[in-house]
Write an enzyme that holds these catalytic residues in place. Structure first.
Site, PDB file in Angstrom:
ATOM      1  N   VAL A  37      -5.829 -15.132  -7.564  1.00  0.00           N
ATOM      2  CA  VAL A  37      -6.214 -14.139  -6.440  1.00  0.00           C
ATOM      3  C   VAL A  37      -7.561 -13.977  -5.735  1.00  0.00           C
ATOM      4  O   VAL A  37      -8.514 -14.344  -6.736  1.00  0.00           O
ATOM      5  CB  VAL A  37      -5.882 -12.708  -7.219  1.00  0.00           C
ATOM      6  N   HIS A  74      -3.661   5.784   3.385  1.00  0.00           N
ATOM      7  CA  HIS A  74      -4.520   4.839   2.959  1.00  0.00           C
ATOM      8  C   HIS A  74      -3.984   3.511   3.655  1.00  0.00           C
ATOM      9  O   HIS A  74      -4.804   2.749   4.105  1.00  0.00           O
ATOM     10  CB  HIS A  74      -4.184   4.552   1.314  1.00  0.00           C
ATOM     11  N   ASP A 127      -3.146   2.174  17.894  1.00  0.00           N
ATOM     12  CA  ASP A 127      -3.765   0.661  17.684  1.00  0.00           C
ATOM     13  C   ASP A 127      -2.902  -0.024  16.994  1.00  0.00           C
ATOM     14  O   ASP A 127      -3.256  -1.396  16.880  1.00  0.00           O
ATOM     15  CB  ASP A 127      -5.252   0.997  16.808  1.00  0.00           C
ATOM     16  N   ALA A 143      -6.824  -7.710  -9.471  1.00  0.00           N
ATOM     17  CA  ALA A 143      -7.904  -8.724  -8.939  1.00  0.00           C
ATOM     18  C   ALA A 143      -8.321  -9.728  -9.874  1.00  0.00           C
ATOM     19  O   ALA A 143      -9.279 -10.624  -9.693  1.00  0.00           O
ATOM     20  CB  ALA A 143      -9.080  -7.801  -8.569  1.00  0.00           C
ATOM     21  N   SER A 151     -11.262  -0.964  -0.880  1.00  0.00           N
ATOM     22  CA  SER A 151      -9.926  -0.946  -0.106  1.00  0.00           C
ATOM     23  C   SER A 151     -10.223  -1.414   1.234  1.00  0.00           C
ATOM     24  O   SER A 151      -9.328  -1.804   1.911  1.00  0.00           O
ATOM     25  CB  SER A 151      -9.347   0.531  -0.311  1.00  0.00           C
ATOM     26  N   ASP A 185       0.950  -1.038   0.084  1.00  0.00           N
ATOM     27  CA  ASP A 185       0.009   0.056   0.017  1.00  0.00           C
ATOM     28  C   ASP A 185       0.898   1.376  -0.122  1.00  0.00           C
ATOM     29  O   ASP A 185       1.973   1.256  -0.339  1.00  0.00           O
ATOM     30  CB  ASP A 185      -0.911  -0.087   1.068  1.00  0.00           C
TER      31      ASP A 185
END
Length: 473
Positions: free
Chosen positions: A250, A99, A70, A245, A300, A61
Site C-alpha cells: 500500500v 468527508h 465540481d 497504511a 485524508s 469513504d
C-alpha cells in the site's frame, strides 16, 4: 474481542482524520485560487500530458455527492457496503458524511462555470437565474483549461472517473455490517468494477489489521490495482501510522504543511510511509446546500492528491503495472528531512510532473513489498522464499595465491658490519662479566673464606672451615 477492537479503533481515527473549517458561501473562483498545490507540486505541468483520461479511481469513504457542481460527470458508478446507505454510494454516511465529497473533489474535481455554483437560489427571481445560466454557458464556451470551468475545485486528475463506495465509518452502524467486513467488501467491489486506483482516506490506531482484510488486499494486488492510504494525524493522537497504511504494498501518504515541511498535527510517523503530500490549508467541496466549500487539513486530504497522481501515471502510461506506478511516484519524489528514506517523508515529497514524465527504469516487484509474501510468512508461518534466479554477478574477486612454504636460507658467508658489531658487542659484555666474576672469586679466596655450596650449612664434611685472611675483611 480482536475484531471489535480493530473496528473501534478504525472508526475513531476515521472520524477525526480531517479538520473541517466553517463552510463559506464565497464565490467558487475564490476557492480555485487557494489551490496552491496545483503549481507547487508539478500538477499543472503534468496536465500538459494527461489529466487522468480513461482511469477509474475508487473512493472508499463515507459516500460522494455526485450533484456537487465540481463533480458533474465525474462519478460513473458506486455502491454501499454498510447496509445503511444509498445503493450507488451517493449519500454521505456516519458522523462525517461530508468527508467522501471533500476527498472526491480534491482527487478528480472538474470545476465549473459560475452558473453552476449552486448560488442561484440567492437570485432575485427566475429571470436572474436564466441570465446567470446564459452567462455561464458563454464562459464555458470560452474556457479551454482543464475540467469543466475556471471556478470551484479542480482535482489532480480532473478527467478521471470516480467510483463511490460508501461505508459507515464512526459510531454505531444502523446497517449492522461491521467495519471489518465493510472494508474488504469495498476493496473487492472496487477491483471488480474496474478501478485501477483505490483511495482510502481512513486509518486505525493499530498497526495490525484483521485477518478478514488479507484476501481482499491480496485480490487487489493480484489484479494490478494501486492502493493509496492516509498515514493518519498526530493532532488527534495517531502518533504512528496505522492500518490499512501498514499493509505491505500500500502506498502510504504523510502530510506536509504550507511550507512543504512535515506537518506536526496533520501527519504521523512510521516506517511504512511511502511519500508525502500537502495536508494543510487545503480546500474541498461539501455535499448539499448553497455553501459548498470548506478549508480542511489532514492526511485524508493528502491521500487523494497522491491517488490523483497515480491516475495521471496510469493514463499516460497504461502499460505500466501497479508496482511500476508506485515506483515512479516514490523514486521521483524530492528528498525531504534526513537523506534517503525516513519515517516522516518516506521516500520524499511528491512531484507530479516528474512522476508522469521522468525516465524511470522499470521494476519487477513493488518496492513497498507485497501482501502475498506477508500472508505466506506471517499467517501461514512459512519461511521466506529463496530467490528464483541467481543474483547478478558482482565485481570479479581477485585470485588469492597459495600460501608460500618457508625455505631455509643458505648461510650468509660475507661479512656484514651491522650483525658483526652486534655480535662483538654481546661478546665484549660476556667477557667483561666473566672477568669481573673471576676477580671476585680470587678476592674471596684470598680472604681465607670458602664459598659454601647452595643449601649447605657449616664447613664441608671431613674438614674445618678455612679462616679468611685479615686483609680480605
Amino acid at each position: 474481542m480482536k475484531r471489535a477492537t480493530a473496528a473501534g479503533a478504525l472508526s475513531l481515527t476515521a472520524v477525526l482524520l480531517f479538520q473541517l473549517a466553517a463552510p463559506s458561501p464565497a464565490h467558487a473562483d475564490e476557492w480555485r485560487d487557494k489551490e496552491y498545490w496545483l503549481t507547487d507540486y508539478g500538477i499543472t505541468e503534468a496536465w500538459k500530458k494527461t489529466q487522468g483520461e480513461g482511469v477509474k479511481v475508487a473512493v472508499i469513504d463515507t459516500g460522494i455527492d455526485p450533484s456537487h457542481p465540481d463533480l458533474a460527470g465525474a462519478v460513473s458508478g458506486g455502491t454501499d457496503v454498510s447496509g445503511a446507505g444509498d445503493p450507488r454510494g451517493a449519500r454521505g454516511l456516519g458522523v462525517n458524511p461530508e468527508h467522501g465529497t471533500l476527498v472526491a473533489t480534491l482527487l478528480a474535481g472538474r470545476g465549473h462555470t459560475d452558473s453552476g455554483s449552486g448560488d442561484s437560489e440567492d437570485s432575485a427571481d427566475s429571470g436572474d437565474s436564466a441570465d446567470a445560466k446564459d452567462s455561464g454557458d458563454k464562459d464555458k464556451e470560452k474556457y479551454d483549461g482543464p475540467g469543466n470551468g475556471p471556478d470551484g475545485i479542480i482535482g489532480v486528475a480532473p478527467k478521471a472517473e470516480l467510483l463511490s463506495v460508501s461505508a459507515w465509518i464512526g459510531g454505531s452502524n444502523p446497517g449492522g455490517v461491521p467495519i471489518d467486513d465493510q472494508l474488504p467488501n469495498a476493496v473487492r467491489w472496487a477491483v471488480d468494477s474496474g478501478a485501477k486506483v483505490i483511495n482510502m482516506s481512513l486509518g486505525s490506531s493499530s498497526t495490525a489489521w484483521p485477518e478478514s482484510w488479507d484476501d481482499a488486499f491480496l485480490y487487489a494486488e493480484q489484479n494490478d490495482v494501486v492502493i493509496v492510504a492516509a498515514a493518519g494525524n498526530r493532532g488527534v493522537g495517531m502518533i504512528q501510522v496505522g492500518a490499512p497504511a501498514t499493509i505491505p504494498g500500500v502506498l502510504t501518504v504523510a502530510g506536509l504543511d504550507r511550507q512543504g515541511k512535515a506537518s506536526w498535527d496533520s501527519s504521523s510517523e512510521g516506517i511504512s510511509i511511502g511519500v508525502a503530500a500537502p495536508a494543510e490549508n487545503l480546500v474541498g467541496g461539501l455535499p448539499n446546500g448553497p455553501a459548498r466549500y470548506a478549508e480542511w487539513s489532514g492526511t485524508s486530504a493528502a491521500a487523494p492528491l497522491v491517488s490523483g497522481v497515480a491516475a495521471l501515471i496510469r493514463s499516460a502510461h497504461p502499460e505500466l503495472s501497479a508496482a511500476q506506478v508506485i515506483n515512479r511516484i516514490i523514486t521521483t519524489a524530492k528528498d525531504g528531512g534526513a537523506p534517503g528514506r525516513d519515517t516522516l517523508y518516506g521516500y520524499g515529497i511528491v512531484d507530479a510532473n516528474a512522476a508522469v514524465n521522468a525516465n524511470v527504469p522499470a521494476v519487477a516487484a513493488n518496492p513497498l513489498g507485497t501482501i502475498e509474501e506477508w500472508i505466506r510468512i506471517h499467517r501461514r508461518g512459512e519461511a521466506p522464499a529463496a530467490p528464483e534466479s541467481e543474483p547478478p554477478a558482482g565485481p570479479a574477486v581477485p585470485d588469492i595465491p597459495e600460501p608460500q612454504v618457508p625455505v631455509a636460507a643458505e648461510p650468509y658467508l660475507e661479512e656484514d658490519p651491522v650483525p658483526a658489531a652486534l655480535v662483538l658487542g654481546f661478546g665484549g659484555l660476556i667477557l667483561l662479566v666473566g672477568t669481573a666474576g673471576t676477580i671476585a672469586v680470587l678476592r674471596v679466596r684470598r680472604s681465607g673464606r670458602a664459598v659454601p655450596e647452595p643449601g649447605t650449612e657449616g664447613p664441608p664434611e671431613g674438614g674445618e672451615r678455612e679462616k679468611a685472611p685479615a686483609e680480605l675483611v
